[in-house]
Design a protein around this motif. Structure first.
Motif, PDB file in Angstrom:
ATOM      1  N   LEU A 203     -14.159  57.753  19.307  1.00  0.00           N
ATOM      2  CA  LEU A 203     -13.406  56.907  18.382  1.00  0.00           C
ATOM      3  C   LEU A 203     -11.913  57.232  18.366  1.00  0.00           C
ATOM      4  CD1 LEU A 203     -15.934  56.882  15.392  1.00  0.00           C
ATOM      5  CD2 LEU A 203     -15.398  54.982  16.929  1.00  0.00           C
ATOM      6  N   GLY A 204     -11.500  58.188  19.178  1.00  0.00           N
ATOM      7  CA  GLY A 204     -10.084  58.525  19.275  1.00  0.00           C
ATOM      8  C   GLY A 204      -9.559  59.342  18.112  1.00  0.00           C
ATOM      9  N   LEU A 205     -10.427  60.114  17.461  1.00  0.00           N
ATOM     10  CA  LEU A 205     -10.019  60.915  16.316  1.00  0.00           C
ATOM     11  C   LEU A 205      -9.564  62.305  16.755  1.00  0.00           C
ATOM     12  CD1 LEU A 205     -12.902  59.786  13.944  1.00  0.00           C
ATOM     13  CD2 LEU A 205     -10.524  58.998  13.924  1.00  0.00           C
ATOM     14  N   HIS A 206      -8.938  63.018  15.841  1.00  0.00           N
ATOM     15  CA  HIS A 206      -8.384  64.343  16.143  1.00  0.00           C
ATOM     16  C   HIS A 206      -9.503  65.347  16.394  1.00  0.00           C
ATOM     17  CE1 HIS A 206      -5.682  67.769  15.946  1.00  0.00           C
ATOM     18  NE2 HIS A 206      -6.400  68.297  14.980  1.00  0.00           N
ATOM     19  N   ILE A 207      -9.413  66.055  17.503  1.00  0.00           N
ATOM     20  CA  ILE A 207     -10.436  67.036  17.873  1.00  0.00           C
ATOM     21  C   ILE A 207      -9.979  68.434  17.467  1.00  0.00           C
ATOM     22  CG2 ILE A 207     -11.691  68.102  19.788  1.00  0.00           C
ATOM     23  CD1 ILE A 207     -12.574  65.253  19.130  1.00  0.00           C
ATOM     24  N   TYR A 208     -10.832  69.112  16.730  1.00  0.00           N
ATOM     25  CA  TYR A 208     -10.580  70.502  16.335  1.00  0.00           C
ATOM     26  C   TYR A 208     -11.134  71.445  17.416  1.00  0.00           C
ATOM     27  CZ  TYR A 208      -9.238  69.391  11.497  1.00  0.00           C
ATOM     28  OH  TYR A 208      -8.590  68.934  10.373  1.00  0.00           O
ATOM     29  N   PRO A 209     -10.463  72.562  17.665  1.00  0.00           N
ATOM     30  CA  PRO A 209     -11.047  73.549  18.589  1.00  0.00           C
ATOM     31  C   PRO A 209     -12.260  74.213  17.954  1.00  0.00           C
ATOM     32  CG  PRO A 209      -9.081  74.447  17.546  1.00  0.00           C
ATOM     33  CD  PRO A 209      -9.174  73.013  17.104  1.00  0.00           C
ATOM     34  N   LEU A 210     -13.064  74.859  18.765  1.00  0.00           N
ATOM     35  CA  LEU A 210     -14.186  75.650  18.290  1.00  0.00           C
ATOM     36  C   LEU A 210     -13.851  77.123  18.445  1.00  0.00           C
ATOM     37  CD1 LEU A 210     -17.199  73.659  19.780  1.00  0.00           C
ATOM     38  CD2 LEU A 210     -16.646  73.913  17.351  1.00  0.00           C
ATOM     39  N   GLY A 211     -14.354  77.945  17.517  1.00  0.00           N
ATOM     40  CA  GLY A 211     -14.052  79.372  17.559  1.00  0.00           C
ATOM     41  C   GLY A 211     -14.396  79.995  18.892  1.00  0.00           C
ATOM     42  N   THR A 212     -15.531  79.643  19.429  1.00  0.00           N
ATOM     43  CA  THR A 212     -15.864  79.982  20.804  1.00  0.00           C
ATOM     44  C   THR A 212     -16.283  78.685  21.482  1.00  0.00           C
ATOM     45  OG1 THR A 212     -17.251  81.346  22.260  1.00  0.00           O
ATOM     46  CG2 THR A 212     -18.265  80.551  20.252  1.00  0.00           C
ATOM     47  N   GLY A 213     -15.743  78.431  22.656  1.00  0.00           N
ATOM     48  CA  GLY A 213     -16.028  77.170  23.332  1.00  0.00           C
ATOM     49  C   GLY A 213     -14.781  76.398  23.663  1.00  0.00           C
ATOM     50  N   THR A 214     -13.591  77.034  23.486  1.00  0.00           N
ATOM     51  CA  THR A 214     -12.326  76.359  23.752  1.00  0.00           C
ATOM     52  C   THR A 214     -11.485  77.181  24.723  1.00  0.00           C
ATOM     53  OG1 THR A 214     -12.345  75.484  21.494  1.00  0.00           O
ATOM     54  CG2 THR A 214     -10.283  75.297  22.724  1.00  0.00           C
ATOM     55  N   LEU A 215     -11.011  76.530  25.782  1.00  0.00           N
ATOM     56  CA  LEU A 215     -10.090  77.162  26.724  1.00  0.00           C
ATOM     57  C   LEU A 215      -8.674  76.700  26.387  1.00  0.00           C
ATOM     58  CD1 LEU A 215      -9.985  78.954  29.339  1.00  0.00           C
ATOM     59  CD2 LEU A 215      -9.796  76.806  30.614  1.00  0.00           C
ATOM     60  N   TYR A 216      -7.756  77.662  26.224  1.00  0.00           N
ATOM     61  CA  TYR A 216      -6.381  77.360  25.823  1.00  0.00           C
ATOM     62  C   TYR A 216      -5.388  77.675  26.933  1.00  0.00           C
ATOM     63  CZ  TYR A 216      -8.281  77.679  21.022  1.00  0.00           C
ATOM     64  OH  TYR A 216      -9.011  77.520  19.874  1.00  0.00           O
ATOM     65  N   LYS A 217      -4.267  76.955  26.906  1.00  0.00           N
ATOM     66  CA  LYS A 217      -3.107  77.377  27.690  1.00  0.00           C
ATOM     67  C   LYS A 217      -2.483  78.561  26.966  1.00  0.00           C
ATOM     68  CE  LYS A 217      -1.569  73.015  29.789  1.00  0.00           C
ATOM     69  NZ  LYS A 217      -0.531  71.948  29.738  1.00  0.00           N
ATOM     70  N   ALA A 218      -2.426  79.693  27.642  1.00  0.00           N
ATOM     71  CA  ALA A 218      -1.959  80.910  26.979  1.00  0.00           C
ATOM     72  C   ALA A 218      -0.510  80.793  26.522  1.00  0.00           C
ATOM     73  CB  ALA A 218      -2.127  82.103  27.918  1.00  0.00           C
ATOM     74  N   CYS A 219       0.349  80.195  27.340  1.00  0.00           N
ATOM     75  CA  CYS A 219       1.774  80.135  27.001  1.00  0.00           C
ATOM     76  C   CYS A 219       2.009  79.300  25.748  1.00  0.00           C
ATOM     77  CB  CYS A 219       2.579  79.601  28.179  1.00  0.00           C
ATOM     78  SG  CYS A 219       2.125  77.931  28.701  1.00  0.00           S
ATOM     79  N   ILE A 220       1.266  78.203  25.591  1.00  0.00           N
ATOM     80  CA  ILE A 220       1.422  77.349  24.412  1.00  0.00           C
ATOM     81  C   ILE A 220       0.858  78.048  23.178  1.00  0.00           C
ATOM     82  CG2 ILE A 220       0.854  75.124  23.367  1.00  0.00           C
ATOM     83  CD1 ILE A 220       2.754  74.958  25.747  1.00  0.00           C
ATOM     84  N   LEU A 221      -0.286  78.682  23.329  1.00  0.00           N
ATOM     85  CA  LEU A 221      -0.906  79.379  22.213  1.00  0.00           C
ATOM     86  C   LEU A 221      -0.013  80.515  21.707  1.00  0.00           C
ATOM     87  CD1 LEU A 221      -3.437  79.453  20.454  1.00  0.00           C
ATOM     88  CD2 LEU A 221      -4.499  80.962  22.138  1.00  0.00           C
ATOM     89  N   LYS A 222       0.692  81.168  22.640  1.00  0.00           N
ATOM     90  CA  LYS A 222       1.558  82.281  22.257  1.00  0.00           C
ATOM     91  C   LYS A 222       2.916  81.819  21.727  1.00  0.00           C
ATOM     92  CE  LYS A 222      -0.358  85.524  25.689  1.00  0.00           C
ATOM     93  NZ  LYS A 222      -0.082  86.270  26.936  1.00  0.00           N
ATOM     94  N   SER A 223       3.573  80.927  22.462  1.00  0.00           N
ATOM     95  CA  SER A 223       4.963  80.591  22.132  1.00  0.00           C
ATOM     96  C   SER A 223       5.106  79.490  21.094  1.00  0.00           C
ATOM     97  CB  SER A 223       5.716  80.181  23.410  1.00  0.00           C
ATOM     98  OG  SER A 223       5.133  79.011  23.972  1.00  0.00           O
TER      99      SER A 223
END
Length: 469
Positions: A203-223
């Motif tokens: 439906l095109g709604l905002h997706i929340y990350p999961l505590g375990t089950g999400t791969l992040y870009k490290a640079c964005i998560l840090k900076s």
């Protein structure tokens, strides 16, 4: 007159939130069924690489830690590393360190950090692991999960090709069905996943990350996000709310699975739900301004707010039922008899919702389904007092520490006697139901009985978890 007004308020609180949740979930499913998954188009998935796995542990069974580390090593990801952050006591630390030394000799690239003073609990451990990591991508790994290698291949491909994506979340599936509780939660997870992620994504709604089950870009998560908020208990909801008012988003990858272990005991389920209820509302209250600052459409922001408030209906249902029961004990009052349409709406909504669960979880043996659905309903109702209490603590801004969901051996540990609240509430609602029956309030009696029976079932079936901590 006053008692009648209070009784009507209790009935409305006990029924309307349930019906609202049922209707919203049914609407999600019906509106999303004809729509395709909303995932960035990729022709082929490249090989995953340069992933740092952050593994925070505290009072985790050593065999779970070993299983997790061996699984990570078996994924075959080039240039991976594991940053294991322990908040355990010194005795447990030595056992983990011995395991780490053994696995390093076997070629598993794991680094060990021990926090003798575990500041900020789990989120503090996550931040220590994040800033010690060196990979281009970061994945928070819980010891009770088994992600598929295909997930990492496609997740890395998306993060490399989608500039505004800072995280990719996989599809949770239950790892275990080894007890009455986990078997019921297997059914629940399958249905809830289809709503909170599959349907909301389509439906095109905002997706929340999961505590375990999400791969992040490290640079964005840090900076950009500066890691996780050390003051919050529910790290994934809090980060998801902050993402709402940023230029970045999380993508849901449908059909790529993260196997997650369900609680095997009622005690573990109770701890998990209490923490999630407190953590979600606590994060919302701390980051409420993000909903106003976000540039996303108003409907998306409103729905994201509802997502973070997902435990409030359970708290209201228990509170309303308790109020209604108190009035019946004081003086039987024909509340639902005066509002028969409300009772009929509740019955129809419950029946429709039950059928929707049956339809979405695979139409198999209907008798087996109703057994599992009944058990799921019972344990979900039995934890509503704890959800209500956790909600109240979050509203009052009472500081709560992170309580891990017991796993393995720790689910079976019984340290001391506890007040059997489940038995007390079962008795309370049974007395209220009987008082309503003696007063000729048949519909009110039936409704209160549906609140009493789940507590009696849990007390009978899970005695150890009810009477012992």
């Amino acid at each position: 007159m006053l008692l009648s007004t209070i009784a009507v308020l209790g009935a409305l609180l006990a029924i309307l939130p349930q019906v609202a949740v049922y209707m919203v979930h049914i609407l999600y499913i019906l509106r999303s069924e004809s729509r395709p998954p909303r995932t960035p188009s990729i022709s082929t998935c490249r090989k995953a690489h340069d992933i740092s796995f952050i593994l925070p542990v505290r009072k985790e069974p050593i065999e779970y830690i070993e299983r997790a580390l061996r699984h990570i090593g078996s994924l075959g990801i080039p240039e991976y590393e594991v940053v294991l952050v322990s908040d355990d006591d010194e005795h447990a630390k030595n056992a983990i360190l011995s395991l780490v030394s053994k696995l390093r000799e076997e070629g598993i690239n794991v680094w060990f950090i021990w926090r003798s003073i575990p500041v900020a609990g789990r989120t503090g451990a996550l931040n220590v692991g994040l800033y010690a990591s060196r990979g281009k991508y970061v994945y928070v790994y819980d010891v009770d999960t088994l992600p598929s290698p295909e997930f990492f291949d496609c997740a890395v491909t998306i993060l490399e090709t989608c500039g505004k994506c800072f995280g990719v979340v996989g599809e949770w599936v239950a790892l275990n069905r080894d007890s009455r509780v986990s078997e019921a939660l297997y059914l629940g997870m399958k249905f809830v996943r289809s709503i909170l992620y599959n349907a909301r994504n389509r439906l095109g709604l905002h997706i929340y990350p999961l505590g375990t089950g999400t791969l992040y870009k490290a640079c964005i998560l840090k900076s950009v996000f500066n890691g996780w908020d050390p003051e919050r208990v529910q790290d994934d909801v809090e980060l998801g709310i902050r993402a709402l008012c940023s230029d970045y988003e999380v993508v849901f990858l449908e059909g790529f699975y993260i196997k997650v272990e369900n609680p095997s005991t009622y005690k573990a389920f109770r701890v998990q739900q209490s923490r999630w209820a407190y953590g979600a509302l606590d994060a919302l209250l701390a980051r409420f301004s993000c909903f106003a600052k976000s540039r996303k459409p108003a409907l998306v922001r409103l729905e994201s707010l509802m997502y973070a408030l997902q435990y409030i209906p359970s708290a209201l249902v228990f509170t309303g039922g308790f109020i209604l029961g108190a009035v019946q004990i004081a003086s039987p009052c024909p509340v639902l008899e005066a509002l028969p349409l409300l009772f009929v709406i509740w019955v129809i909504a419950t029946a429709t919702y039950t059928y929707m669960i049956y339809a979405k979880t695979g139409k198999g043996d209907y008798k087996a389904f109703f057994v599992l659905a009944g058990r799921l309903s019972a344990i979900s109702t039995a934890v509503t007092p704890y959800i209500a209490f956790s909600t109240l603590k979050a509203l009052l801004r009472v500081k709560e520490v992170y309580k891990r969901t017991p796993k393995g051996y720790y689910q079976q540990v019984r340290e001391r006697l506890r007040i059997p609240w489940e038995l007390l509430f079962a008795t309370y609602f049974a007395i209220a139901s009987l008082r309503a029956l003696l007063g000729g309030c048949i519909l009110t009696c039936i409704f209160l009985a549906t609140l009493s029976l789940p507590f009696f079932y849990v007390t009978y079936r899970f005695k150890q978890d009810v009477f012992y901590e």
